[in-house]
Design a protein around this motif. Structure first.
Motif, PDB file in Angstrom:
ATOM      1  N   THR A  47       0.847  -1.190   0.000  1.00 51.47           N
ATOM      2  CA  THR A  47       0.000   0.000   0.000  1.00 51.47           C
ATOM      3  C   THR A  47       0.884   1.241   0.000  1.00 51.47           C
ATOM      4  N   PRO A  48       0.339   2.409  -0.385  1.00 50.91           N
ATOM      5  CA  PRO A  48       1.106   3.651  -0.265  1.00 50.91           C
ATOM      6  C   PRO A  48       1.525   3.926   1.178  1.00 50.91           C
ATOM      7  N   ARG A  49       0.646   3.602   2.120  1.00 54.78           N
ATOM      8  CA  ARG A  49       0.977   3.813   3.531  1.00 54.78           C
ATOM      9  C   ARG A  49       2.200   2.996   3.927  1.00 54.78           C
ATOM     10  N   THR A  78       5.826  10.571  -5.423  1.00 55.71           N
ATOM     11  CA  THR A  78       4.663  10.055  -6.140  1.00 55.71           C
ATOM     12  C   THR A  78       4.747  10.494  -7.594  1.00 55.71           C
ATOM     13  N   THR A 117      -6.152  10.974  -8.529  1.00 62.28           N
ATOM     14  CA  THR A 117      -5.340   9.868  -8.027  1.00 62.28           C
ATOM     15  C   THR A 117      -4.349  10.345  -6.985  1.00 62.28           C
ATOM     16  N   GLU A 133      -6.211  10.807  -3.729  1.00 60.32           N
ATOM     17  CA  GLU A 133      -6.563   9.519  -3.139  1.00 60.32           C
ATOM     18  C   GLU A 133      -5.335   8.821  -2.555  1.00 60.32           C
ATOM     19  N   VAL A 134      -4.250   8.784  -3.326  1.00 57.30           N
ATOM     20  CA  VAL A 134      -3.063   8.035  -2.908  1.00 57.30           C
ATOM     21  C   VAL A 134      -2.345   8.723  -1.762  1.00 57.30           C
ATOM     22  N   VAL A 135      -2.343  10.040  -1.750  1.00 53.22           N
ATOM     23  CA  VAL A 135      -1.630  10.758  -0.687  1.00 53.22           C
ATOM     24  C   VAL A 135      -2.493  10.913   0.560  1.00 53.22           C
ATOM     25  N   GLY A 162      -5.869   9.629   1.068  1.00 52.01           N
ATOM     26  CA  GLY A 162      -6.941   8.670   1.333  1.00 52.01           C
ATOM     27  C   GLY A 162      -6.591   7.617   2.367  1.00 52.01           C
ATOM     28  N   ASP A 199      -5.269   4.422   3.950  1.00 48.75           N
ATOM     29  CA  ASP A 199      -4.060   3.675   3.612  1.00 48.75           C
ATOM     30  C   ASP A 199      -3.166   4.439   2.652  1.00 48.75           C
ATOM     31  N   GLY A 200      -3.301   5.788   2.651  1.00 46.58           N
ATOM     32  CA  GLY A 200      -2.513   6.624   1.765  1.00 46.58           C
ATOM     33  C   GLY A 200      -1.160   6.975   2.341  1.00 46.58           C
TER      34      GLY A 200
END
Length: 300
Positions: free
Chosen positions: A52-54, A65, A72, A75-77, A79, A81-82
C-alpha cells in the motif's frame, strides 16, 4: 549507500525508470504501484516492494509520487491507507505528477497540518528523460526543504528549477504544456500542409528543422511525425489531461489562453478517435482525417 530511504509510489512509464535511477545512485527504494508487475520488476532490480502507499511511506524518509491525475494524487496521498498515514513529522512528499495547481496547494496545506513537507515537482522530458536522468524538474516548495532534497532531484534530472512556494511547480508545468502542445500541433499542421501542397513532408521537415524552428520539439517530435512513429513516450491522453488542468487554472487566475483552447480540442479529438494511448504526436492524425484520411508518413 545513501542515507535516505525513498518510497516511490507510481511505477509507470516515467516512475519505474526514475526509481531505477535512484537505486543506481545508491538509494534504498521501496516501491508501490496499483498493478503488481512494475513492483516485481523494481524488486528484481534491487528495490523493495510495498502493498500500500501507507506501507511505502512508513518504510521511507521521503516519498515520491508519480501518478496520472489530480484525483489519483489526492486519493493516494490523503486517502485511507494513503501516503500521509505512513509519514512522521518533518518528513517530505515530492509529487512528480502533473496535476492541477490548486490541488497541489490543497495537498500541501493538508500535509502541513501534520508537519509534513510537500513539494510539487512535475517534470518534462518524457520517457527518454526519465530513463537517462535528464528531466527538467519544476519545483514548488519551501526553499530550505527543496535544498535538503537537492541530491534526489539531481539524480533524476538535469535542469532543476525552484519556482517558488507549493503550487508554483505545477503552474510552471502548465505553462510548459501550453507551449509544447502548441508547437507539436502547429508542426503537425505544417507537415499536413506540405503533403497537401505536393511537397515531400520529410524534405520540408529537414529544411525547417535546421533553421529558426530548431529545438527539442522539432528534433524529437517532428522526426516521429515524419516517420509515422507514435509509440508512446508520453501519451496523447496525458497531454489532453494536462491541457485541461492548464486551461482550468488559467480561467481561475484570469489568464487568456485562446490558442491553447484550440489545441485542447484537437487533443480531445485525438483521444476520442482512439489514439489516446499513442504518443502525443498522434494529434497529426486528427489533421490528416480533416483532409480525407491522408497519411503524411507514407505519402498516401
Amino acid at each position: 549507500m545513501n542515507a535516505k530511504t525513498i518510497g516511490y509510489v507510481g511505477l509507470g512509464i516515467m516512475g519505474l525508470p526514475m526509481a531505477k535511477n535512484l537505486l543506481d545512485a545508491g538509494y534504498p527504494v521501496v516501491g508501490h504501484n496499483r498493478s503488481r508487475e512494475p513492483v516485481d520488476e523494481l524488486v528484481e532490480y534491487g528495490g523493495d516492494g510495498a502493498g500500500t502507499p501507507r506501507e511505502a511511506a512508513a518504510k521511507a524518509d521521503v516519498v515520491i509520487t508519480c501518478l496520472p491525475d489530480s484525483e489519483t494524487v489526492e486519493e493516494v496521498v490523503l486517502g485511507d491507507d494513503g501516503v500521509a498515514a505512513g509519514l512522521n513529522d518533518g518528513e517530505a512528499v515530492i509529487d512528480m505528477s502533473t496535476i492541477s495547481p490548486p490541488v497541489a496547494e490543497e495537498v500541501a496545506n493538508r500535509l502541513a497540518e501534520q508537519d509534513v513537507h510537500f513539494m510539487d515537482a512535475p517534470v518534462s522530458g518524457g520517457e527518454s528523460g526519465a530513463v537517462e536522468g535528464t528531466l527538467s524538474i519544476m519545483i514548488g516548495g519551501d526553499e530550505d526543504v527543496v535544498d535538503d532534497h537537492d541530491d534526489v532531484f539531481e539524480t533524476l534530472g538535469e535542469t532543476i528549477t525552484h519556482c517558488g512556494e507549493p503550487g508554483t511547480g505545477q503552474i510552471t508545468k502548465a505553462c510548459n504544456q501550453l507551449v509544447v502542445s502548441g508547437m507539436i500541433e502547429v508542426l503537425a499542421e505544417g507537415l499536413v500542409f506540405a503533403h497537401q501542397a505536393g511537397a515531400d513532408p520529410a524534405t520540408v521537415y529537414d529544411a525547417i528543422s535546421g533553421g529558426s524552428c530548431r529545438g527539442f520539439v522539432m528534433d524529437h517530435h517532428g522526426s516521429h511525425m515524419v516517420e509515422g512513429d507514435h509509440e508512446p513516450g508520453f501519451y496523447a491522453s496525458y497531454m489532453y489531461k494536462d491541457l485541461s488542468y492548464a486551461i482550468e487554472a488559467a480561467q481561475e487566475y484570469g489568464a487568456p489562453v485562446p490558442t491553447a483552447a484550440v489545441t485542447h480540442e484537437l487533443y480531445k479529438s485525438t483521444v476520442e478517435s482512439g489514439h489516446g494511448q499513442e504518443k502525443n504526436t498522434a494529434v497529426i492524425k486528427v489533421l490528416e482525417n480533416m483532409v480525407g484520411g491522408v497519411d503524411v508518413a507514407s505519402g498516401d
